[in-house]
Write a protein that holds these residues in place. Sequence first.
Motif, PDB file in Angstrom:
ATOM      1  N   ARG A  76      -7.579   1.228  25.163  1.00 51.93           N
ATOM      2  CA  ARG A  76      -6.655   1.012  24.200  1.00 51.93           C
ATOM      3  C   ARG A  76      -6.935   0.578  22.786  1.00 51.93           C
ATOM      4  N   ASP A  77      -5.919   0.705  21.691  1.00 53.16           N
ATOM      5  CA  ASP A  77      -6.382   0.417  20.436  1.00 53.16           C
ATOM      6  C   ASP A  77      -6.590  -1.184  20.461  1.00 53.16           C
ATOM      7  N   THR A  78      -5.672  -1.885  20.974  1.00 51.20           N
ATOM      8  CA  THR A  78      -5.693  -3.559  21.237  1.00 51.20           C
ATOM      9  C   THR A  78      -6.478  -3.842  22.486  1.00 51.20           C
ATOM     10  N   GLY A  79      -6.891  -5.033  22.465  1.00 46.40           N
ATOM     11  CA  GLY A  79      -7.758  -5.674  23.484  1.00 46.40           C
ATOM     12  C   GLY A  79      -6.520  -6.405  24.694  1.00 46.40           C
ATOM     13  N   GLU A  80      -7.068  -6.500  25.817  1.00 42.87           N
ATOM     14  CA  GLU A  80      -6.249  -6.850  26.938  1.00 42.87           C
ATOM     15  C   GLU A  80      -6.465  -8.384  27.109  1.00 42.87           C
ATOM     16  N   SER A  81      -5.682  -8.900  27.584  1.00 40.07           N
ATOM     17  CA  SER A  81      -5.719 -10.538  27.851  1.00 40.07           C
ATOM     18  C   SER A  81      -6.701 -10.880  29.089  1.00 40.07           C
ATOM     19  N   HIS A  82      -7.261 -11.868  28.927  1.00 39.94           N
ATOM     20  CA  HIS A  82      -8.358 -12.524  29.791  1.00 39.94           C
ATOM     21  C   HIS A  82      -8.012 -12.367  31.312  1.00 39.94           C
ATOM     22  N   GLN A  83      -6.623 -12.604  31.507  1.00 42.27           N
ATOM     23  CA  GLN A  83      -6.037 -12.597  32.909  1.00 42.27           C
ATOM     24  C   GLN A  83      -6.129 -10.982  33.432  1.00 42.27           C
ATOM     25  N   LYS A  84      -5.807 -10.303  32.300  1.00 45.54           N
ATOM     26  CA  LYS A  84      -5.898  -8.619  32.756  1.00 45.54           C
ATOM     27  C   LYS A  84      -7.243  -8.362  33.082  1.00 45.54           C
ATOM     28  N   LEU A  85      -8.120  -8.976  32.117  1.00 43.70           N
ATOM     29  CA  LEU A  85      -9.588  -8.536  32.383  1.00 43.70           C
ATOM     30  C   LEU A  85     -10.220  -9.091  33.713  1.00 43.70           C
ATOM     31  N   LEU A  86      -9.790 -10.457  33.893  1.00 44.77           N
ATOM     32  CA  LEU A  86     -10.146 -10.964  35.264  1.00 44.77           C
ATOM     33  C   LEU A  86      -9.508 -10.152  36.405  1.00 44.77           C
ATOM     34  N   GLN A  87      -8.466  -9.611  36.499  1.00 44.98           N
ATOM     35  CA  GLN A  87      -8.000  -8.733  37.336  1.00 44.98           C
ATOM     36  C   GLN A  87      -8.545  -7.540  37.622  1.00 44.98           C
ATOM     37  N   LEU A  88      -8.969  -6.942  36.400  1.00 48.68           N
ATOM     38  CA  LEU A  88      -9.932  -5.601  36.412  1.00 48.68           C
ATOM     39  C   LEU A  88     -11.138  -5.833  37.054  1.00 48.68           C
ATOM     40  N   CYS A  89     -11.783  -7.142  36.976  1.00 49.04           N
ATOM     41  CA  CYS A  89     -13.118  -7.380  37.627  1.00 49.04           C
ATOM     42  C   CYS A  89     -12.955  -7.654  39.006  1.00 49.04           C
TER      43      CYS A  89
END
Length: 404
Positions: A76-89
């Motif tokens: 996306r055009d804007t970055g994701e939150s760290h919590q969302k990124l950790l969930q992706l991991c």
Amino acid sequence: VGNCKQEMLQKKNAVWVDGVILNGPLVDSKAGENFVEEACKMIMEEVIKKADDVSEKVCEWQAPEALKQILDLEMRDTGESHQKLLQLCQDVIQYSVKTSHPRFFNQLYAGIDYYSLVARFITEALNPSVYTYEVSPVFLLVEEAVIKKMIEFIGWEDGDGIFNPGGSVSNMYAMNLARYKFCPDIKEKGLSGLPRLVLFTSEECHYSMKKAASFLGIGTENVYFIKADERGKMIPEELEKQVQRARKEGSAPFLVCATAGTTVLGAFDPLDKIADICEKYGLWLHVDASWGGSALISRKHHRLLHGIHRADSVAWNPHKMLLAGIQCCALLVKDNSGLLKNCYSAQAAYLFQQDKFYDVSYDTGDKSIQCSRRPDAFKFWLMWKALGTMGLEERVNRALALAR
């Protein structure tokens, strides 16, 4: 990222160029450090500690379309939150194949080596590129030490080598090197003035031999596949027949590729007898020991590669039988006169200056087809330091005992 922008906007004496503040932070380093710390905890809990837990699944399988729905793959055009990124991991770990699982039996590699893993963490964090000593001093010395030791196990008094991305690439390196040795003018003048070059390999060889012949312009029709016996070993008498046939046809034989540990049957070609034929007809002998090369470390099983010291080049992948992390692959060359560098050097003056303040022979990047290159030897070196040769030998002996 939002906090970063606020800092930059509030900064006094900000230097603006093309709408960008040059003297402000690019990223929020504290937030980044916290993310790395939390992600490392997740890796420790979800990957490393569960590596030998047989009650875990090897893979939580999903069909491609279903997995696309589960994973948020959209950028996306804007970055994701760290919590969302950790969930992706977490999702990536959950739905990936666990190659360290006790019941993972796949293409020639499996298991986890903790020392190799730590070495990979270090190199990923340092993010080096191994082409000149000034930019990668430790890793170039490590690679030199590892190559020297591997050459000793092959049985050569001296030699050269380079770590590269995969046994397939090692085989391509060797094929090109053999061709360069056969006709050095090819580097400047190209293929147009050459005779029909022919190479020989077992019908049980790795498919990378056909790929290399195609990629290098030799042509797959000029790869002569030699019959193997019922165990999968190349038949030397058949090899000699095919060499004689090629010469009668007016072709120019230049290379034989033997295999030490074939992909399907695990067969070891009779290297000594093949070397006799190569000497008789003046052919370069390459041994694809990507899988079986590690048996050289075992006093009990090194006889499987009897005669390998007579080879001109050897491909050997410690990431297979020895469990070094992928990728860890070396091409080793008997010739130590600079053949490898002469074949691949482009003499980029901006990078490989000859008037540096140290011995420029340590600038090994000019004997690689790559520019940026990973320090793959380091994971093997740290593992070898931790286990010793006897520990590596035990891994080989255990692998063959399990096969029995």
